[in-house]
Write an enzyme that holds these catalytic residues in place. Structure first.
Site, mmCIF file in Angstrom:
data_model
loop_
_atom_site.group_PDB
_atom_site.id
_atom_site.type_symbol
_atom_site.label_atom_id
_atom_site.label_comp_id
_atom_site.label_asym_id
_atom_site.label_seq_id
_atom_site.Cartn_x
_atom_site.Cartn_y
_atom_site.Cartn_z
ATOM 1 N N GLU A 1 -23.215 10.010 15.712
ATOM 2 C CA GLU A 1 -22.651 11.370 15.385
ATOM 3 C C GLU A 1 -23.595 12.518 16.301
ATOM 4 O O GLU A 1 -23.285 13.819 15.943
ATOM 5 C CB GLU A 1 -22.771 11.770 14.045
ATOM 6 C CG GLU A 1 -21.729 10.993 13.207
ATOM 7 C CD GLU A 1 -20.263 11.104 13.832
ATOM 8 O OE1 GLU A 1 -19.864 12.350 14.146
ATOM 9 O OE2 GLU A 1 -19.335 10.194 14.226
ATOM 10 N N ARG B 1 -30.015 17.683 43.978
ATOM 11 C CA ARG B 1 -29.574 18.093 45.307
ATOM 12 C C ARG B 1 -29.823 19.669 45.628
ATOM 13 O O ARG B 1 -30.286 19.844 46.674
ATOM 14 C CB ARG B 1 -28.001 18.163 45.144
ATOM 15 C CG ARG B 1 -27.303 16.941 44.874
ATOM 16 C CD ARG B 1 -25.831 17.101 44.965
ATOM 17 N NE ARG B 1 -25.183 17.735 46.134
ATOM 18 C CZ ARG B 1 -25.155 16.985 47.048
ATOM 19 N NH1 ARG B 1 -25.252 15.634 47.143
ATOM 20 N NH2 ARG B 1 -24.510 17.500 48.377
#
Ligand code: SAM
Length: 242
Positions: free
Chosen positions: A114, A152
């Site tokens: 949860e 990146r």
């Protein structure tokens, strides 16, 4: 840049980066990636990391003590951001990726079941980040997406800096279509302009394609994009065609 992932499933994270640009950057020492498992910070015989919900309800929740102990064991860099991957967080986009890349260290907490005890979020988390409006089974894949996107932008990770700058979203537009050999594939030809060797013509064709794609697929991006006068002209022409 250092990435620390707090996860019950370290192999899931490491597996994502065994190959590819991020894996190579880790090997070269440009990035570092470490996982910390809250299970290693439990003190009972079953190494319990989850428990039932106060107030009742189905499912289990990751407990605060092992999560916080795991977090506190991680060395702290001066510019660090602690992120909880959560469907309730701010939605990840390139602007947020750019902000995250300004840190020296990202600590990424992966929920399961949860989710995690709210007090960990209140006490230890700087930002909650979501991949999108859907629910996945755990934060590991979301953490891997954040690591990949941020990496990146770290100098030296992607060989050609220009290729990052030409990617979708970098300058606020979608990328142009690309082609490689052969010239004709199943009756479809590569656009003639790309074969002519005229670099100016190729550049202006690509710019036009970027605008066209963005206009057709993601017109919302154009509301925030900074366009050159030439691009404004192209956009007006495209708008006139509809
Ligand atoms: N009960 C939570 C809710 O509805 O907000 C969802 C729990 S989900 C099954 C388990 C874990 O997966 C979350 O704690 C979170 O770390 C991760 N997760 C699920 N969906 C996500 C999303 N869209 N973006 C980022 N993480 C997500």
């Amino acid at each position: 840049m250092r990435f620390d992932v707090v996860t019950l499933f370290p192999d899931m994270v490491h597996t994502c980066f065994r190959e590819g640009v991020v894996g190579r950057a880790v090997e070269k020492g440009i990035l570092s990636l470490a996982c910390t498992n809250p299970r290693d910070f439990t003190h009972d015989v079953h190494r319990t990391v989850d428990d039932t919900l106060y107030g009742g309800g189905s499912g289990m929740l990751l407990k605060a003590e092992p999560l916080c102990a795991a977090l506190e064991s991680i060395p702290q860099h001066p510019r660090r951001c602690v992120v909880y991957l959560s469907p309730q967080g701010e939605r990840l986009n390139q602007a947020l990726v750019r902000e995250l890349a300004m840190n020296d260290q990202l600590v990424l907490i992966c929920g399961r079941y949860e989710g995690i005890d709210q007090r960990v979020i209140d006490l230890c988390v700087d930002r909650e980040i979501s991949l999108g409006d859907y629910v996945i089974s755990g934060g590991e894949l979301a953490a891997a997406v954040v690591i990949d996107a941020v990496s990146r932008l770290v100098p030296g990770v992607v060989g050609q800096v220009e290729s990052v700058a030409e990617d979708s979203f970098f300058a606020g537009l979608l990328d142009a279509p690309h082609y490689t050999r052969p010239r004709t594939f199943r009756g479809h030809d590569v656009p003639a302009v790309l074969l002519g060797g005229n670099h100016l013509a190729i550049e202006s064709w690509r710019e036009e394609q970027m605008l066209k794609r963005t206009f057709e697929r993601r017109p919302d991006l154009l509301e925030h994009a900074t366009l050159t006068p030439e691009q404004e002209q192209v956009l007006k022409r495209l708008q006139g065609q509809t």
